[in-house]
Design an enzyme around this catalytic site. Structure first.
Site, mmCIF file in Angstrom:
data_model
loop_
_atom_site.group_PDB
_atom_site.id
_atom_site.type_symbol
_atom_site.label_atom_id
_atom_site.label_comp_id
_atom_site.label_asym_id
_atom_site.label_seq_id
_atom_site.Cartn_x
_atom_site.Cartn_y
_atom_site.Cartn_z
ATOM 1 N N GLU B 263 0.782 -1.145 -0.020
ATOM 2 C CA GLU B 263 -0.222 0.532 -0.052
ATOM 3 C C GLU B 263 1.351 0.948 -0.341
ATOM 4 O O GLU B 263 1.618 1.282 0.872
ATOM 5 C CB GLU B 263 -1.169 0.038 0.861
ATOM 6 C CG GLU B 263 -2.339 0.539 1.711
ATOM 7 C CD GLU B 263 -1.574 2.017 1.421
ATOM 8 O OE1 GLU B 263 -0.879 2.947 1.046
ATOM 9 O OE2 GLU B 263 -1.733 2.483 2.533
ATOM 10 N N CYS B 300 -2.014 7.905 4.487
ATOM 11 C CA CYS B 300 -1.757 7.672 3.105
ATOM 12 C C CYS B 300 -2.951 8.387 2.075
ATOM 13 O O CYS B 300 -3.035 8.049 0.983
ATOM 14 C CB CYS B 300 -2.029 6.793 3.012
ATOM 15 S SG CYS B 300 -2.976 5.202 4.389
#
Lengths: 526, 526
Positions: B263, B300
């Site tokens: 990720e 993120c």
């Protein structure tokens, strides 16, 4: 028969160069010439596929199901022309082709039924809790969406069921992904006929232009360009380890890597346990002579490795297998390349130190034919020699005689990933060999007891896959409804107005499907 | 605090070299020295992990659930020592650390509850039809099994929730996979404390030796060796695009490639539609000033790109955002490397042609701090300049002012894969901008309406993933119970004696779970 590349609802003569099918029985060219695709064809096919993606993936499932059903109808409408053409191009017997056609249309109709159920989108709803402390919980909903355009490589050994309208294409269509197929050059006419059937079905059911394209090539170029194209989002492939790995490597070197689902075959180990051999070595020998030679051994589940522990029962089995194999006949393989590779690879193994021929068809093979052969090796050599682990595509098997249980375990522990693993045994055998069964389970996609690996039932509980090098992704099956999962990805919708949600996620549950609502399965509205 | 590498139930001093944490607030070393792992440690950890794999994956789920619960208890028992240490190593405020600790223990207990339900193995049974024509149907059953040892890389920005006992470790343990963690060198003490908590929990619940290991390193070597090790079957990573792609490439060059679930962050585009700006540009400006600066922008899902269409309302929003951002303060970033990268990357964007500062904290940043900044660019420049698409990790956002709707669509169409995409609009806005919403949906893992992307709810409907480069595999989530699917693979059992089947597949349904029986869900025996 259309001889041009199919680019959505258009046709292209491509580079101007041509390729022809070859009748493997006579090793002579078939008359029809097919147009080799150009780089422009690749780009046009994938541009149209991208344009078709949204309308195709967002249309009602019932409409997409009617497309799948229409493909099955169109394939059947090709009648004997298709059977004859496939037979001419592959050398496969008509009965096998008709059976495979049934499997192909069966898969199409099974997926049509499956997507009509609509619950394959895995709808999940977590409703808002505005007064939750310390922070409010927002409304979140999730479902599966289609990935995007998919490239499919037709396989040579299933000219219908794993080729133009085969399992990969069917699963991708079902998911809502447009498909560009690279026809296998060994059966261009079969590909053209089935491609035209898909085009006809697409027109009859008003699918968007670009939902399907079919390109011909007999080099690696078009395949590479298809995998490298920025519009491609996934790849389906059935074939050799070399070919599958090459595509996998290309896909992973892209600026944005994409998944390659390559089913690359397997040696499908079989463990013959002592008590079973004592009880019924004769029927096991006959069953395996049949399984090894079925379809001239050209199945990815062909049993390529047999393991036993040295004993007089194993000696008896060896003799019975020899007798059973002696009366089998060499037969024509799918094409000369496969026939030559079979000769070369089986010779390579037979030339390894201390490997000998155990059993063989008494008839010698002509060029392009595969001669049924079982070779014999020792357990300790198998553990130490990677050459003995390699798949020989065709009617070849290696019987490994182990000194004892520990050596058998070491052999199984040395195996790479496999599509299948089989254990032949009695209840007492299974009890005595739990470790072998466990070691096998860790390495295979399907564990078989007292059967043969050939014959892949198409049903929800079938997993046709396995750890590398059987496939490039052990988590997905190439057979059965769950193969749709390869071409789907989840998307969450947060705080989305009801009317903007996909129907599967709307409050009223207008599709009437099973949904996970706040963690519990429910058919009701929220 | 243990300063050595944890290798199953043993410890290792590794190479003899040491690494230290750094307090980013003072940029001074923290006193404790942690042992840098050796290649032998990698091999020993993964050898033990392989040995632990069968007992751990085959044990009753209830036992594995108790291990997860014990980890949560042990983490809580660390009390203020853990909070203080994490604070010292990361500069994060205590409230955020305590919140993150709650998320971490919450994930562990959520997975414990989830695996206790036992239905996550997706049991499927197709019973035999011995008299089927033309060939009998054999009994086939299928369920999910654990993949094998998993390597997890701790992330810097979630020192608890995506580090040693974070989402990846928890999902892998839940699936039945032993885990080897490479500690993030920015928080070695936090890692050591949590690692010891896992070890304690493993001992207390009698988990097999090797179920968990923790290695320290401040170079790329140990990470590479972990991914290359033949026993490793999957990798979990949260971090930069460069780091994630490097691990992905290593994993795919292995003789047997393995999946890497990386990720890698995202620019999380936000589309500000006209009517919403007319109605409430003030609250949107305040919400976004908060979201951009939350946690010094170190999430993120930080909104890195804002898109609007030129208008007097957009001008007003720009002015309101400037006002709101002016009063925010620069703050210390996770470590000096991140602080310096933030300065460099935000400067790079500001140095691009025709990009200018729109809004900024009025306070200048000290070294290692991130100064909240919003820059302004033009739509046509965004479409043509890949540099403007790059993530700037920190409290930085780029507002792209488009000439018109068509340019806005072109901007969204030029975006790469994203974790999230947000649309701020009224009902009429959504109606007028269906294409923009559709283009966004194709590129994101989560589509948000009238909200901010920061804040990731942990629930079944959360998909935290997205097309590359947001992640390396769009089909799997890194958050929530479905993240377990990354570490499972299906296995079919054919014609298997009932007593040899896993309990989930036995006729009597001894676990009482929901199973797909001959294509229909059922709780009964077969």
């Amino acid at each position: 028969m259309e001889h041009r590349n199919i680019i959505g609802y258009d046709f292209s003569e491509g580079t101007g160069q041509k390729l022809q099918g070859v009748n493997p029985k006579t090793n002579s060219f078939l008359p029809e010439e097919f147009c080799i695709a150009s780089s422009d064809d690749v780009n046009n096919a994938l541009t149209k596929a991208q344009e078709a993606f949204q309308p195709f993936s967002k249309m009602d499932c019932l409409k997409r199901a009617s497309f799948l059903e229409a493909i099955a109808d169109e394939i059947e409408a090709l009648g004997n022309e298709l059977v004859q053409r496939t037979s001419n191009e592959t050398g496969l017997p008509n009965a096998q082709i008709i059976g495979e056609r049934g499997r192909t249309t069966g898969q199409l109709r099974m997926f049509a039924t499956f997507i009509k159920r609509r619950d394959w989108v895995e709808a999940s709803i977590d409703t808002a809790i505005p007064d939750r402390e310390p922070i409010p919980k927002t409304d979140l909903r999730k479902m599966m969406l289609a990935l995007g355009p998919v490239v499919v490589f037709g396989s040579s050994n299933f000219p219908l069921a794993y080729s133009v309208a085969g399992g990969d294409t069917t699963a991708a269509f079902a998911a809502g992904c447009p498909v560009v197929v690279k026809a296998h050059p060994a059966h261009p006419g079969t590909s053209a006929l089935v491609g035209q059937a898909i085009s006809n079905a697409a027109k009859k059911t008003a699918m968007p232009n670009g939902v399907f394209s079919l390109l011909f090539d007999n080099s690696f170029n078009i395949g590479r360009e298809l995998v490298e194209h920025s519009n491609t989002t996934a790849v389906g492939f059935t074939g050799s380890l070399g070919g599958g790995r090459a595509l996998f490597d290309i896909a992973n070197k892209r600026p944005n890597p994409i998944p390659v689902f390559a089913e690359m075959g397997s040696t499908n180990p079989v463990v013959l346990l002592p008590e079973a051999l004592t009880e019924r070595s004769d029927t096991i020998a006959v069953d395996y002579a049949t399984s090894i030679t079925l379809g001239v051994g050209q199945f990815c589940t062909n049993p390529g490795l047999l393991f036993g522990i040295k004993s007089k029962e194993l000696d008896r089995f060896k003799s019975q297998l020899s007798t059973a194999l002696a009366t089998t006949n060499p037969d024509t393989m799918l094409h000369l390349g496969i026939g030559n590779a079979y000769s070369k690879k089986s010779d390579n193994i037979l030339n390894e130190e201390s490997v000998e021929v155990l059993a063989q068809s008494t008839t010698e093979a002509e060029q392009g034919q595969g001669r049924p052969t079982v070779a014999l090796a020792k357990g300790k050599d198998f553990v130490n020699n990677p050459a003995l682990h390699e798949e020989v595509f065709g009617p070849f098997s290696l019987l490994i005689a182990c000194e004892n249980k520990a050596e058998l375990e070491a052999c199984i522990n040395s195996l790479q990933g496999q599509l299948t693993g089989t254990v032949i045994g009695s209840t007492a055998d299974f009890e005595n060999h739990r470790i072998v069964i466990e070691l096998l389970e860790q390495r295979v996609g399907r564990l078989i007891f007292n059967g043969v690996p050939t014959g892949v039932e198409v049903c929800p509980s079938m997993h046709h896959g396995g750890p590398y090098p059987a496939t490039t992704d052990a988590r997905f099956t190439a057979v059965g409804i769950h193969s749709i999962k390869r071409f789907l990805r989840p998307v969450s919708y947060q705080n989305t107005p009801n009317e903007l949600l996909p129907k599967a996620l709307q409050n009223e549950n207008p599709l009437g499907i099973m949904r996970l609502v706040n963690g519990k399965y429910s058919l009701t509205s929220v």
